[in-house]
Design a protein around this motif. Structure first.
Motif, PDB file in Angstrom:
ATOM      1  N   ALA A  47      -0.691 -32.726  40.474  1.00  0.00           N
ATOM      2  CA  ALA A  47      -0.954 -33.902  41.301  1.00  0.00           C
ATOM      3  C   ALA A  47      -1.082 -35.152  40.439  1.00  0.00           C
ATOM      4  N   TRP A  48      -1.731 -35.030  39.296  1.00  0.00           N
ATOM      5  CA  TRP A  48      -1.868 -36.165  38.375  1.00  0.00           C
ATOM      6  C   TRP A  48      -0.496 -36.613  37.872  1.00  0.00           C
ATOM      7  N   ALA A  49       0.361 -35.647  37.539  1.00  0.00           N
ATOM      8  CA  ALA A  49       1.702 -35.975  37.039  1.00  0.00           C
ATOM      9  C   ALA A  49       2.503 -36.742  38.094  1.00  0.00           C
ATOM     10  N   ARG A  50       2.419 -36.321  39.342  1.00  0.00           N
ATOM     11  CA  ARG A  50       3.178 -37.003  40.406  1.00  0.00           C
ATOM     12  C   ARG A  50       2.642 -38.422  40.632  1.00  0.00           C
ATOM     13  N   SER A  51       1.325 -38.584  40.601  1.00  0.00           N
ATOM     14  CA  SER A  51       0.743 -39.910  40.785  1.00  0.00           C
ATOM     15  C   SER A  51       1.066 -40.810  39.593  1.00  0.00           C
ATOM     16  N   TYR A  52       1.018 -40.270  38.408  1.00  0.00           N
ATOM     17  CA  TYR A  52       1.352 -40.973  37.167  1.00  0.00           C
ATOM     18  C   TYR A  52       2.801 -41.454  37.229  1.00  0.00           C
ATOM     19  N   ARG A  53       3.701 -40.579  37.650  1.00  0.00           N
ATOM     20  CA  ARG A  53       5.127 -40.930  37.754  1.00  0.00           C
ATOM     21  C   ARG A  53       5.337 -42.076  38.748  1.00  0.00           C
ATOM     22  N   ALA A  54       4.685 -41.999  39.884  1.00  0.00           N
ATOM     23  CA  ALA A  54       4.843 -43.043  40.898  1.00  0.00           C
ATOM     24  C   ALA A  54       4.345 -44.395  40.386  1.00  0.00           C
ATOM     25  N   ALA A  55       3.248 -44.397  39.649  1.00  0.00           N
ATOM     26  CA  ALA A  55       2.691 -45.640  39.134  1.00  0.00           C
ATOM     27  C   ALA A  55       3.662 -46.326  38.185  1.00  0.00           C
ATOM     28  N   PHE A  56       4.256 -45.561  37.286  1.00  0.00           N
ATOM     29  CA  PHE A  56       5.147 -46.161  36.302  1.00  0.00           C
ATOM     30  C   PHE A  56       6.544 -46.393  36.860  1.00  0.00           C
ATOM     31  N   ALA A  57       6.935 -45.641  37.873  1.00  0.00           N
ATOM     32  CA  ALA A  57       8.232 -45.886  38.503  1.00  0.00           C
ATOM     33  C   ALA A  57       8.262 -47.252  39.178  1.00  0.00           C
ATOM     34  N   ALA A  58       7.098 -47.768  39.537  1.00  0.00           N
ATOM     35  CA  ALA A  58       7.025 -49.095  40.155  1.00  0.00           C
ATOM     36  C   ALA A  58       7.282 -50.211  39.144  1.00  0.00           C
ATOM     37  N   HIS A  59       7.134 -49.895  37.849  1.00  0.00           N
ATOM     38  CA  HIS A  59       7.330 -50.897  36.794  1.00  0.00           C
ATOM     39  C   HIS A  59       8.053 -50.254  35.611  1.00  0.00           C
ATOM     40  N   PRO A  60       9.272 -49.773  35.803  1.00  0.00           N
ATOM     41  CA  PRO A  60       9.953 -49.019  34.744  1.00  0.00           C
ATOM     42  C   PRO A  60      10.203 -49.808  33.471  1.00  0.00           C
ATOM     43  N   LYS A  61      10.386 -51.132  33.587  1.00  0.00           N
ATOM     44  CA  LYS A  61      10.649 -51.927  32.386  1.00  0.00           C
ATOM     45  C   LYS A  61       9.411 -52.058  31.501  1.00  0.00           C
ATOM     46  N   ALA A  62       8.260 -51.712  32.038  1.00  0.00           N
ATOM     47  CA  ALA A  62       7.037 -51.755  31.237  1.00  0.00           C
ATOM     48  C   ALA A  62       6.894 -50.527  30.349  1.00  0.00           C
ATOM     49  N   ILE A  63       7.629 -49.471  30.647  1.00  0.00           N
ATOM     50  CA  ILE A  63       7.440 -48.211  29.927  1.00  0.00           C
ATOM     51  C   ILE A  63       7.696 -48.355  28.428  1.00  0.00           C
ATOM     52  N   PRO A  64       8.847 -48.902  27.983  1.00  0.00           N
ATOM     53  CA  PRO A  64       9.041 -49.026  26.525  1.00  0.00           C
ATOM     54  C   PRO A  64       7.966 -49.873  25.853  1.00  0.00           C
ATOM     55  N   LEU A  65       7.520 -50.924  26.525  1.00  0.00           N
ATOM     56  CA  LEU A  65       6.490 -51.796  25.965  1.00  0.00           C
ATOM     57  C   LEU A  65       5.163 -51.065  25.808  1.00  0.00           C
ATOM     58  N   LEU A  66       4.767 -50.339  26.835  1.00  0.00           N
ATOM     59  CA  LEU A  66       3.462 -49.686  26.817  1.00  0.00           C
ATOM     60  C   LEU A  66       3.440 -48.420  25.979  1.00  0.00           C
ATOM     61  N   MET A  67       4.574 -47.733  25.908  1.00  0.00           N
ATOM     62  CA  MET A  67       4.585 -46.461  25.195  1.00  0.00           C
ATOM     63  C   MET A  67       4.850 -46.608  23.700  1.00  0.00           C
ATOM     64  N   THR A  68       5.014 -47.843  23.234  1.00  0.00           N
ATOM     65  CA  THR A  68       5.220 -48.055  21.799  1.00  0.00           C
ATOM     66  C   THR A  68       4.075 -48.860  21.190  1.00  0.00           C
ATOM     67  N   SER A  69       2.950 -48.894  21.889  1.00  0.00           N
ATOM     68  CA  SER A  69       1.756 -49.542  21.355  1.00  0.00           C
ATOM     69  C   SER A  69       0.559 -48.633  21.577  1.00  0.00           C
ATOM     70  N   PRO A  70      -0.415 -48.645  20.665  1.00  0.00           N
ATOM     71  CA  PRO A  70      -1.577 -47.757  20.790  1.00  0.00           C
ATOM     72  C   PRO A  70      -2.360 -48.021  22.073  1.00  0.00           C
ATOM     73  N   VAL A  71      -2.906 -46.962  22.622  1.00  0.00           N
ATOM     74  CA  VAL A  71      -3.718 -47.077  23.843  1.00  0.00           C
ATOM     75  C   VAL A  71      -5.140 -47.462  23.457  1.00  0.00           C
ATOM     76  N   ARG A  72      -5.590 -48.605  23.966  1.00  0.00           N
ATOM     77  CA  ARG A  72      -6.955 -49.074  23.685  1.00  0.00           C
ATOM     78  C   ARG A  72      -7.752 -49.351  24.956  1.00  0.00           C
ATOM     79  N   ALA A  73      -7.072 -49.518  26.077  1.00  0.00           N
ATOM     80  CA  ALA A  73      -7.745 -49.901  27.317  1.00  0.00           C
ATOM     81  C   ALA A  73      -8.789 -48.848  27.707  1.00  0.00           C
ATOM     82  N   PRO A  74     -10.046 -49.234  27.849  1.00  0.00           N
ATOM     83  CA  PRO A  74     -11.110 -48.259  28.132  1.00  0.00           C
ATOM     84  C   PRO A  74     -10.866 -47.420  29.376  1.00  0.00           C
TER      85      PRO A  74
END
Length: 203
Positions: free
Chosen positions: A82-109
């Motif tokens: 269920a988490w995977a499906r919700s995660y996919r839907a969230a990022f599918a709404a902003h696919p161009k953000a994926i390369p930007l977000l996945m190539t920087s360290p995660v810091r957001a609390p």
């Protein structure tokens, strides 16, 4: 005192404009954000910790629509699916953000907190600690790759007479509509099946 005609500059407005820019062009710059907001570039820096800070605000905004309740479901494999499906839907709404977000360290609390919950889910389910992060990274690779696939053109293979590919044509015709969703479900099923085997052999 009369209310200002333009809302005061804040992190929410900065994030909204940054996300609009990313959706349009795959990236953003602080001067671009300032121009759209009608303020000086320096004013933006008064509210955020530079470009990296804006990236983390974007990460929080995109991830905020992932349903946190999915990780509370039982059993663990139902929760993870269920988490995977919700995660996919969230990022599918902003696919161009994926390369930007996945190539920087995660810091957001708030995003780190969600990872903490996912790790806790797997550890409490009996997975060996050494298997947890490889499993989550593999799941993310599947989710984000599928989110990009959802944004791809419907016809990704353009067959031409110059390179006869009759078997590929046959397979594409047989796939029909919904190829991306079926591919995601197939990959998710395979990953969960492998995860169950890992858990069986966990100490």
């Amino acid at each position: 005192m009369a209310r200002p005609r333009t809302p005061l500059l804040d992190r929410e407005r900065i994030t909204t404009i940054a996300l609009q820019l990313v959706d349009e062009q795959g990236d953003f710059s602080v001067p671009q954000i300032a121009r759209r907001l009608g303020v000086q570039t320096g004013s933006v820096y008064h509210h955020v910790d530079g470009r990296d800070g804006i990236v983390e605000l974007l990460r929080e905004r995109v991830a905020s629509v992932i349903d946190p309740g999915t990780l509370s479901r039982t059993p663990w494999d139902t929760a993870l699916e269920a988490w995977a499906r919700s995660y996919r839907a969230a990022f599918a709404a902003h696919p161009k953000a994926i390369p930007l977000l996945m190539t920087s360290p995660v810091r957001a609390p708030r995003v780190l907190e969600q990872y903490e919950r996912a790790v806790t889910l797997l550890l409490d389910a009996g997975f060996a600690p050494a298997d947890v992060m490889p499993l989550l990274v593999a799941l993310e690779n599947l989710v984000l790759g599928s989110a990009l696939d959802l944004a791809a053109p419907e016809t990704m293979w353009e067959l031409t007479p110059d390179a006869p590919t009759p078997r590929l044509a046959q397979a594409l015709a047989a796939a029909g509509e919904g190829r991306t969703d079926r591919a995601f479900e197939l990959g998710l099923e395979g990953l969960i099946t492998h995860a169950r085997a890992l858990r069986v052999h966990a100490p």
